[in-house]
Scaffold this motif. Structure first.
Motif, PDB file in Angstrom:
ATOM      1  N   GLU A  30      88.398  33.079  34.636  1.00  0.00           N
ATOM      2  CA  GLU A  30      87.660  34.008  33.781  1.00  0.00           C
ATOM      3  C   GLU A  30      86.672  33.244  32.915  1.00  0.00           C
ATOM      4  N   ASN A  31      85.442  33.677  32.913  1.00  0.00           N
ATOM      5  CA  ASN A  31      84.416  33.095  32.049  1.00  0.00           C
ATOM      6  C   ASN A  31      83.917  34.147  31.060  1.00  0.00           C
ATOM      7  N   PRO A  32      83.637  33.754  29.824  1.00  0.00           N
ATOM      8  CA  PRO A  32      83.045  34.702  28.879  1.00  0.00           C
ATOM      9  C   PRO A  32      81.703  35.208  29.384  1.00  0.00           C
ATOM     10  N   GLN A  33      81.406  36.459  29.101  1.00  0.00           N
ATOM     11  CA  GLN A  33      80.120  37.017  29.504  1.00  0.00           C
ATOM     12  C   GLN A  33      78.988  36.324  28.745  1.00  0.00           C
ATOM     13  N   GLU A  34      77.870  36.172  29.424  1.00  0.00           N
ATOM     14  CA  GLU A  34      76.716  35.533  28.793  1.00  0.00           C
ATOM     15  C   GLU A  34      76.290  36.330  27.566  1.00  0.00           C
ATOM     16  N   GLY A  35      76.099  35.641  26.468  1.00  0.00           N
ATOM     17  CA  GLY A  35      75.709  36.284  25.223  1.00  0.00           C
ATOM     18  C   GLY A  35      76.877  36.702  24.354  1.00  0.00           C
ATOM     19  N   SER A  36      78.107  36.581  24.866  1.00  0.00           N
ATOM     20  CA  SER A  36      79.285  36.936  24.086  1.00  0.00           C
ATOM     21  C   SER A  36      79.562  35.864  23.037  1.00  0.00           C
ATOM     22  N   GLU A  37      80.442  36.166  22.111  1.00  0.00           N
ATOM     23  CA  GLU A  37      80.776  35.211  21.051  1.00  0.00           C
ATOM     24  C   GLU A  37      81.386  33.934  21.627  1.00  0.00           C
ATOM     25  N   LEU A  38      82.315  34.084  22.571  1.00  0.00           N
ATOM     26  CA  LEU A  38      82.936  32.885  23.138  1.00  0.00           C
ATOM     27  C   LEU A  38      81.967  32.104  24.013  1.00  0.00           C
ATOM     28  N   HIS A  39      81.029  32.783  24.648  1.00  0.00           N
ATOM     29  CA  HIS A  39      80.007  32.079  25.425  1.00  0.00           C
ATOM     30  C   HIS A  39      79.187  31.177  24.508  1.00  0.00           C
ATOM     31  N   LYS A  40      78.874  31.681  23.327  1.00  0.00           N
ATOM     32  CA  LYS A  40      78.123  30.878  22.357  1.00  0.00           C
ATOM     33  C   LYS A  40      78.998  29.779  21.772  1.00  0.00           C
ATOM     34  N   ALA A 253      93.904  40.517  23.240  1.00  0.00           N
ATOM     35  CA  ALA A 253      92.908  41.492  22.786  1.00  0.00           C
ATOM     36  C   ALA A 253      91.724  40.787  22.131  1.00  0.00           C
ATOM     37  N   LEU A 254      91.994  39.767  21.333  1.00  0.00           N
ATOM     38  CA  LEU A 254      90.923  39.002  20.699  1.00  0.00           C
ATOM     39  C   LEU A 254      90.107  38.247  21.744  1.00  0.00           C
ATOM     40  N   TYR A 255      90.792  37.691  22.720  1.00  0.00           N
ATOM     41  CA  TYR A 255      90.095  36.960  23.790  1.00  0.00           C
ATOM     42  C   TYR A 255      89.112  37.895  24.516  1.00  0.00           C
ATOM     43  N   ASP A 256      89.576  39.070  24.886  1.00  0.00           N
ATOM     44  CA  ASP A 256      88.718  40.026  25.589  1.00  0.00           C
ATOM     45  C   ASP A 256      87.531  40.450  24.721  1.00  0.00           C
ATOM     46  N   ARG A 257      87.804  40.646  23.449  1.00  0.00           N
ATOM     47  CA  ARG A 257      86.736  41.070  22.533  1.00  0.00           C
ATOM     48  C   ARG A 257      85.683  39.989  22.384  1.00  0.00           C
ATOM     49  N   ARG A 258      86.111  38.761  22.247  1.00  0.00           N
ATOM     50  CA  ARG A 258      85.171  37.648  22.070  1.00  0.00           C
ATOM     51  C   ARG A 258      84.429  37.317  23.368  1.00  0.00           C
ATOM     52  N   CYS A 259      85.003  37.707  24.512  1.00  0.00           N
ATOM     53  CA  CYS A 259      84.388  37.395  25.804  1.00  0.00           C
ATOM     54  C   CYS A 259      83.358  38.436  26.228  1.00  0.00           C
ATOM     55  N   GLU A 260      83.358  39.591  25.576  1.00  0.00           N
ATOM     56  CA  GLU A 260      82.476  40.677  25.997  1.00  0.00           C
ATOM     57  C   GLU A 260      81.163  40.640  25.235  1.00  0.00           C
ATOM     58  N   THR A 261      80.069  40.855  25.968  1.00  0.00           N
ATOM     59  CA  THR A 261      78.751  40.917  25.334  1.00  0.00           C
ATOM     60  C   THR A 261      78.658  42.163  24.465  1.00  0.00           C
ATOM     61  N   PRO A 262      78.227  42.015  23.231  1.00  0.00           N
ATOM     62  CA  PRO A 262      78.116  43.189  22.344  1.00  0.00           C
ATOM     63  C   PRO A 262      77.228  44.261  22.949  1.00  0.00           C
TER      64      PRO A 262
END
Length: 262
Positions: A30-40, A253-262
């Motif tokens: 699993e990779n964070p979505q581009e532009g998401s908090e974890l991606h940054k 839940a926090l991981y999913d939230r941080r991985c999703e692009t706003p």
């Protein structure tokens, strides 16, 4: 199994679908979505992504809980070993929440990089210890020393990138995760902290934790000590199991939230 034990068993069994779902997730990349908090967040230290450090914590916590549950299903309830396993779950889940919880990116990155630096530090200690192994050839020693040097460099890079200097589990990680998970219940937050302290006694093979769960017989006249009996108890296990489960659930839940692009 008594009616009370059956109730605890059924409650723990109700957590099995989530544990199985997390097991399946652990097998996927699993990779964070581009532009998401974890991606940054990952961009500040691409050599070792913060998202992956947090994800390993989540996977570890799930494995420890499944191990504890597997033993229970096999009708094996341990008076010591179950708590060392659940302590591992509590630590791993709490560390994930500690890294992922802050909305402030600078704080989040500092914590993630601190965990990464700690990983390099402990790996360096392991490799330094291997130099004491008898029979190492000169070439093998040179390779180990090169690895120690590489690990030192990576650790220093993580710290320069913004990593906190230390990862204080007892005074920072566990209380923070308890506060995030049980935000409005100070009693439960305190209970999590007490469970952590108590299970540390089990993990370090100190008698006081087991003694708190034992039933002591009346002392025999003339004898300085009485006999205590401690058996496995689903009631005792259910509390740290549930606390670790809820913290892990919050971590995912926090991981999913941080991985999703706003």
């Amino acid at each position: 199994m008594s009616d009370k034990s059956a109730a605890y068993y059924n409650h723990l069994k109700s957590r099995e679908p989530d544990l199985e779902g997390w097991r399946i997730r652990a097998g996927r990349h699993e990779n964070p979505q581009e532009g998401s908090e974890l991606h940054k967040d990952d961009a500040v230290f691409e050599s070792h992504p913060i998202s992956e450090a947090a994800r390993i914590c989540l996977i570890s916590a799930g494995e420890h809980l499944r191990l504890a549950w597997t033993a229970i299903k096999a009708r094996e309830v341990y008076p010591i070993a179950h708590y060392t396993t659940l302590r591992g779950a509590l630590l791993a889940g709490s560390q994930a929440v500690y890294i992922l919880g802050p909305d402030d990116a600078e704080i989040r990155r500092g914590r993630g990089l601190a965990a990464i630096a700690e990983s390099y530090k402990r790996s360096r200690q392991f490799h330094e210890e291997t130099l004491k192994s008898p029979g190492l050839t000169g070439d093998e020693q040179r390779r180990v020393r090169a690895q120690v040097e590489w690990l030192t460099g990576r650790m220093e890079e993580a710290r320069r990138a913004g990593g906190d200097k230390s990862l204080n589990v007892s005074d920072a990680v566990i209380p923070y995760a308890a506060g995030v998970t049980y935000r409005t219940n100070a009693d439960l937050q305190n209970e999590v902290n007490l469970l952590w302290r108590q299970m540390s006694g089990d993990a370090h093979a100190l008698t006081w934790a087991l003694a708190q769960r034992a039933v002591f017989q009346s002392p025999v006249k003339g004898q300085p000590l009485s006999t205590g009996v401690a058996g496995g108890s689903l009631k005792e296990i259910a509390q740290p199991f549930e606390a670790s489960f809820q913290i892990l659930k919050r971590g995912w839940a926090l991981y999913d939230r941080r991985c999703e692009t706003p």
